[in-house]
Design an enzyme around this catalytic site. Structure first.
Site, PDB file in Angstrom:
ATOM      1  N   SER A 159      51.849  42.091  62.018  1.00 46.90           N
ATOM      2  CA  SER A 159      52.250  43.256  61.218  1.00 46.90           C
ATOM      3  C   SER A 159      51.636  44.504  61.850  1.00 46.90           C
ATOM      4  O   SER A 159      50.653  44.400  62.583  1.00 46.90           O
ATOM      5  CB  SER A 159      51.718  43.117  59.789  1.00 46.90           C
ATOM      6  OG  SER A 159      52.061  44.244  59.016  1.00 46.90           O
ATOM      7  N   TYR A 203      44.712  41.146  53.730  1.00 50.46           N
ATOM      8  CA  TYR A 203      45.950  40.938  54.487  1.00 50.46           C
ATOM      9  C   TYR A 203      45.857  41.597  55.872  1.00 50.46           C
ATOM     10  O   TYR A 203      46.180  40.983  56.895  1.00 50.46           O
ATOM     11  CB  TYR A 203      47.124  41.524  53.698  1.00 50.46           C
ATOM     12  CG  TYR A 203      48.449  41.466  54.422  1.00 50.46           C
ATOM     13  CD1 TYR A 203      49.162  40.273  54.516  1.00 50.46           C
ATOM     14  CD2 TYR A 203      48.998  42.610  55.007  1.00 50.46           C
ATOM     15  CE1 TYR A 203      50.378  40.225  55.182  1.00 50.46           C
ATOM     16  CE2 TYR A 203      50.216  42.566  55.670  1.00 50.46           C
ATOM     17  CZ  TYR A 203      50.900  41.378  55.756  1.00 50.46           C
ATOM     18  OH  TYR A 203      52.100  41.319  56.412  1.00 50.46           O
ATOM     19  N   SER A 209      43.769  39.641  58.119  1.00 49.36           N
ATOM     20  CA  SER A 209      44.418  38.402  58.591  1.00 49.36           C
ATOM     21  C   SER A 209      45.455  38.704  59.666  1.00 49.36           C
ATOM     22  O   SER A 209      45.630  37.938  60.617  1.00 49.36           O
ATOM     23  CB  SER A 209      45.057  37.645  57.415  1.00 49.36           C
ATOM     24  OG  SER A 209      46.253  38.261  56.977  1.00 49.36           O
TER      25      SER A 209
END
Ligand code: NAP
Length: 249
Positions: free
Chosen positions: A137, A151, A154
């Protein structure tokens, strides 16, 4: 469009959203495509719709990851392409975040990537051929969002993992790369609600959210033979979201 005819491709989290977009594109490029997710009913339904195969898998189970890769090799003879895409993004503000919240996100997104990529590499090493494409991402590596510190960690972690893994397997016909999506219209993103989706559109320079297939095309390139000299790299697919230094009024 890159030609993946005859390649065997496996996509975790291929039953929804971005993974489903990747599956559609790889299938269209000629790959024998297998998708996985935890929801068996949905997986079977989507597999029928896409005319691909489905294997149930929870990527947090290391034995299951090894077993699924072994099943694929047994049935199809080899595994050429792994798209490690399964991921979750629950929102938890840091002040209230529990160790369990943190662990769940890291277990699915980061440990799940480790489990599945490791199992696939053990097969690819014997073949002297493989393409691994991780869905990371822009969040974490480039941007941040309130409520997503676990998030972001990660997703940045996946890239750290990728770079060292790419080095370990360089020279063996195996490449390991990542796509970094911006805001892509998926079931997961839709759960944020219409107001957020409209805001997301407004702050994206292209004034549109990405489609799952936009990520699929980048993954298809990285999975192709033509990308053989690219490893440990990322492609940002975000409609220009990370570019603006200032927001014009
Ligand atoms: P999504 O629509 O919620 O789909 C997630 C997929 O992952 C589903 O197929 C789900 O299947 C699977 N999955 C979840 N937990 C799993 C587990 N433990 N084991 C195996 N499969 C599991 O999400 P998405 O938006 O497409 O996101 C996919 C990936 O792209 C994620 O890694 C996410 O971080 C990344 N990403 C998304 C965006 C975005 O804007 N959408 C942006 C940047 C990065 P089941 O429900 O059957 O388990």
């Amino acid at each position: 469009m890159f030609n993946l005819a005859g390649k065997i491709a496996f996509i975790s989290g291929g039953t929804k959203g971005i993974g489903m977009g990747i599956a559609r594109v790889l299938k269209q490029a000629g790959a024998v495509t297998i998708i996985a997710g935890t929801d068996e009913l949905r997986g079977e339904t989507i597999a029928k719709e896409l005319e691909v195969d489905f294997i149930p898998l929870d990527v947090t189970d290391q034995a299951a990851c090894k077993n699924v890769i072994a099943q694929i090799v047994e049935k199809y003879g080899r595994l050429d392409i792994l798209c490690s895409n399964a991921g979750i993004f629950p929102q938890h503000y840091l002040k209230d975040m529990t160790a369990e919240d943190w662990d769940l996100v890291h277990t699915v997104n980061l440990k799940g990537t480790f489990f599945l990529v490791q199992a696939a590499l053990n097969v690819m090493e014997k073949q002297h051929y493989g393409r691994v494409v991780i869905t990371s991402s822009i969040t974490g590596e480039i941007t941040g969002i309130q409520g997503y510190s676990h998030y972001g960690a990660s997703k940045a972690g996946q890239l750290g993992f990728m770079r060292s893994a790419a080095l370990e397997y360089a020279g063996q016909g195996i490449t390991i790369n990542a796509v970094m999506p911006g805001m892509i219209m998926t079931e997961g993103l839709k759960s944020f609600g219409d107001e957020f989706l409209s805001y997301a559109k407004d702050i994206t320079p292209m004034r549109a959210l990405g489609s799952p297939e936009d990520i699929g095309y980048a993954a298809c390139f990285l999975a192709s033979d033509e990308a053989k000299y690219i490893t440990g790299q990322t492609i940002v697919v975000d409609g220009g979201q990370v570019l603006p230094e200032v927001q014009e009024a």
